[in-house]
Motif scaffolding. Sequence first.
Motif, PDB file in Angstrom:
ATOM      1  N   LYS A 163      -1.793  -9.099   4.078  1.00 28.89           N
ATOM      2  CA  LYS A 163      -1.365  -9.024   2.517  1.00 28.89           C
ATOM      3  C   LYS A 163      -1.929  -7.803   1.826  1.00 28.89           C
ATOM      4  O   LYS A 163      -0.931  -7.032   1.246  1.00 28.89           O
ATOM      5  N   ARG A 164      -2.984  -7.693   1.892  1.00 32.77           N
ATOM      6  CA  ARG A 164      -4.126  -6.809   1.200  1.00 32.77           C
ATOM      7  C   ARG A 164      -3.964  -5.587   1.792  1.00 32.77           C
ATOM      8  O   ARG A 164      -3.544  -4.465   0.830  1.00 32.77           O
ATOM      9  N   LEU A 165      -4.232  -5.028   2.866  1.00 42.25           N
ATOM     10  CA  LEU A 165      -4.338  -3.677   3.265  1.00 42.25           C
ATOM     11  C   LEU A 165      -2.954  -2.837   3.077  1.00 42.25           C
ATOM     12  O   LEU A 165      -3.230  -1.761   2.782  1.00 42.25           O
ATOM     13  N   PRO A 166      -1.838  -3.514   3.540  1.00 41.91           N
ATOM     14  CA  PRO A 166      -0.672  -2.642   3.284  1.00 41.91           C
ATOM     15  C   PRO A 166      -0.522  -2.108   1.817  1.00 41.91           C
ATOM     16  O   PRO A 166      -0.231  -0.849   1.591  1.00 41.91           O
ATOM     17  N   ALA A 167      -0.733  -3.067   1.032  1.00 47.05           N
ATOM     18  CA  ALA A 167      -0.675  -2.841  -0.490  1.00 47.05           C
ATOM     19  C   ALA A 167      -1.617  -1.701  -0.830  1.00 47.05           C
ATOM     20  O   ALA A 167      -1.336  -0.984  -1.665  1.00 47.05           O
ATOM     21  N   VAL A 168      -2.816  -1.762  -0.413  1.00 44.22           N
ATOM     22  CA  VAL A 168      -3.774  -0.758  -0.593  1.00 44.22           C
ATOM     23  C   VAL A 168      -3.522   0.494  -0.360  1.00 44.22           C
ATOM     24  O   VAL A 168      -3.548   1.548  -1.015  1.00 44.22           O
ATOM     25  N   LEU A 169      -2.836   0.606   1.038  1.00 47.52           N
ATOM     26  CA  LEU A 169      -2.571   1.860   1.590  1.00 47.52           C
ATOM     27  C   LEU A 169      -1.360   2.334   1.010  1.00 47.52           C
ATOM     28  O   LEU A 169      -1.200   3.765   0.797  1.00 47.52           O
ATOM     29  N   VAL A 170      -0.418   1.670   0.614  1.00 53.36           N
ATOM     30  CA  VAL A 170       0.873   2.186  -0.272  1.00 53.36           C
ATOM     31  C   VAL A 170       0.183   2.796  -1.606  1.00 53.36           C
ATOM     32  O   VAL A 170       0.946   3.991  -1.959  1.00 53.36           O
ATOM     33  N   GLN A 171      -0.751   2.310  -2.178  1.00 50.93           N
ATOM     34  CA  GLN A 171      -1.274   3.101  -3.219  1.00 50.93           C
ATOM     35  C   GLN A 171      -1.975   4.319  -3.288  1.00 50.93           C
ATOM     36  O   GLN A 171      -2.395   4.847  -4.045  1.00 50.93           O
ATOM     37  N   GLY A 172      -2.333   4.583  -1.868  1.00 54.66           N
ATOM     38  CA  GLY A 172      -3.033   5.716  -1.630  1.00 54.66           C
ATOM     39  C   GLY A 172      -4.466   5.749  -1.228  1.00 54.66           C
ATOM     40  O   GLY A 172      -5.177   6.570  -1.518  1.00 54.66           O
ATOM     41  N   GLN A 173      -4.911   4.414  -1.271  1.00 48.75           N
ATOM     42  CA  GLN A 173      -6.407   4.137  -1.036  1.00 48.75           C
ATOM     43  C   GLN A 173      -6.770   4.458   0.489  1.00 48.75           C
ATOM     44  O   GLN A 173      -5.745   4.354   1.192  1.00 48.75           O
ATOM     45  N   HIS A 174      -8.011   4.754   0.586  1.00 45.57           N
ATOM     46  CA  HIS A 174      -8.618   4.854   1.890  1.00 45.57           C
ATOM     47  C   HIS A 174      -9.172   3.552   2.296  1.00 45.57           C
ATOM     48  O   HIS A 174      -9.792   2.872   1.433  1.00 45.57           O
ATOM     49  N   ILE A 203     -12.397  -0.158   8.628  1.00 50.96           N
ATOM     50  CA  ILE A 203     -12.231  -1.254   9.366  1.00 50.96           C
ATOM     51  C   ILE A 203     -13.542  -1.274  10.168  1.00 50.96           C
ATOM     52  O   ILE A 203     -13.560  -0.425  11.103  1.00 50.96           O
ATOM     53  N   PHE A 204     -14.728  -1.817   9.991  1.00 51.50           N
ATOM     54  CA  PHE A 204     -15.716  -2.018  10.658  1.00 51.50           C
ATOM     55  C   PHE A 204     -16.136  -3.276  11.328  1.00 51.50           C
ATOM     56  O   PHE A 204     -15.532  -4.395  10.855  1.00 51.50           O
ATOM     57  N   LYS A 253     -10.262  -4.931  15.784  1.00 49.56           N
ATOM     58  CA  LYS A 253     -10.158  -3.853  14.923  1.00 49.56           C
ATOM     59  C   LYS A 253      -8.878  -3.098  15.218  1.00 49.56           C
ATOM     60  O   LYS A 253      -8.163  -2.689  14.460  1.00 49.56           O
ATOM     61  N   THR A 254      -8.637  -2.554  16.454  1.00 51.08           N
ATOM     62  CA  THR A 254      -7.699  -2.077  16.855  1.00 51.08           C
ATOM     63  C   THR A 254      -6.215  -2.691  16.893  1.00 51.08           C
ATOM     64  O   THR A 254      -5.252  -2.350  16.395  1.00 51.08           O
ATOM     65  N   SER A 255      -6.476  -4.146  17.320  1.00 51.30           N
ATOM     66  CA  SER A 255      -5.282  -4.965  16.937  1.00 51.30           C
ATOM     67  C   SER A 255      -4.911  -4.856  15.338  1.00 51.30           C
ATOM     68  O   SER A 255      -3.735  -5.052  15.176  1.00 51.30           O
ATOM     69  N   LEU A 256      -5.616  -5.013  14.771  1.00 45.44           N
ATOM     70  CA  LEU A 256      -5.565  -5.159  13.035  1.00 45.44           C
ATOM     71  C   LEU A 256      -4.859  -3.665  12.867  1.00 45.44           C
ATOM     72  O   LEU A 256      -3.634  -3.758  12.096  1.00 45.44           O
ATOM     73  N   ILE A 257      -5.189  -2.349  13.350  1.00 42.48           N
ATOM     74  CA  ILE A 257      -4.741  -1.173  13.096  1.00 42.48           C
ATOM     75  C   ILE A 257      -3.171  -1.228  13.662  1.00 42.48           C
ATOM     76  O   ILE A 257      -2.302  -0.994  12.992  1.00 42.48           O
ATOM     77  N   LYS A 258      -2.960  -2.051  14.701  1.00 39.47           N
ATOM     78  CA  LYS A 258      -1.466  -2.014  15.442  1.00 39.47           C
ATOM     79  C   LYS A 258      -0.656  -3.029  14.378  1.00 39.47           C
ATOM     80  O   LYS A 258       0.481  -2.604  14.229  1.00 39.47           O
ATOM     81  N   GLN A 259      -1.287  -3.911  13.802  1.00 39.65           N
ATOM     82  CA  GLN A 259      -0.491  -4.718  12.861  1.00 39.65           C
ATOM     83  C   GLN A 259      -0.066  -4.029  11.749  1.00 39.65           C
ATOM     84  O   GLN A 259       1.261  -4.088  11.312  1.00 39.65           O
ATOM     85  N   ILE A 260      -0.982  -3.283  11.301  1.00 41.21           N
ATOM     86  CA  ILE A 260      -0.688  -2.424  10.146  1.00 41.21           C
ATOM     87  C   ILE A 260       0.353  -1.207  10.231  1.00 41.21           C
ATOM     88  O   ILE A 260       1.261  -1.184   9.545  1.00 41.21           O
ATOM     89  N   GLN A 261       0.233  -0.710  11.532  1.00 46.45           N
ATOM     90  CA  GLN A 261       1.289   0.132  11.889  1.00 46.45           C
ATOM     91  C   GLN A 261       2.733  -0.210  11.859  1.00 46.45           C
ATOM     92  O   GLN A 261       3.504   0.193  11.442  1.00 46.45           O
ATOM     93  N   GLN A 262       2.713  -1.389  12.259  1.00 44.36           N
ATOM     94  CA  GLN A 262       4.001  -2.203  12.537  1.00 44.36           C
ATOM     95  C   GLN A 262       4.775  -2.577  10.987  1.00 44.36           C
ATOM     96  O   GLN A 262       5.682  -2.608  10.783  1.00 44.36           O
TER      97      GLN A 262
END
Length: 178
Positions: free
Chosen positions: A32-43, A46-47, A54-63
């Motif tokens: 819920k949080r990460l896509p909203a932060v990315l839309v705002q242009g934030q960097h 994921i560590f 981590k890569t699974s989380l990235i793939k979910q964000i891409q979707q």
Amino acid sequence: MEEPFLTRLDPYAESKPIHDPTWFYGRDKLMKRLPAVLVQGQHIGIFGLRKVGKTSLIKQIQQRFVTTPTVYMDCQAFSPKAEIYFKEIFKQLETELLGCGIKGLPSLKPFETEDFRQQFLILFELWKKSGQQEPFLIILDEIDKFFPDRELKDSELTLSEYVRFFKVLRGLAQSHQC
């Protein structure tokens, strides 16, 4: 709904990221949080330790960003040279924008830092002229390739490439919200 569970196979046993949202659970707050932060242009970064998802989380964000031009680079496949990253980012953005029906893309040129910055801004202007406002999404998986061991011979050279590369990306994001 039951079908994925009937096979009785462990979906996490393989060395591949999880793409199916059915198997991706327990990270609702992040999703819920990460896509909203990315839309705002934030960097975001994921560590975590190896194999924690981590890569699974990235793939979910891409979707979540299927209508946004998105670059995905597995940095293990590239040498740590800024020009190589610039060229790959431009190539993927060009493909993404063509897929969105954007016309009038500039031709690919040899990439030095300033060339990339100027051409990236041209691509972003074309994106905005099509009625879109959200920034491009650039995902760099396994970016630790840019963090060399200080004991290695060429570590200063690799670190200087890292600084050169991220200085340009940060400047584009902060100055142009792209």
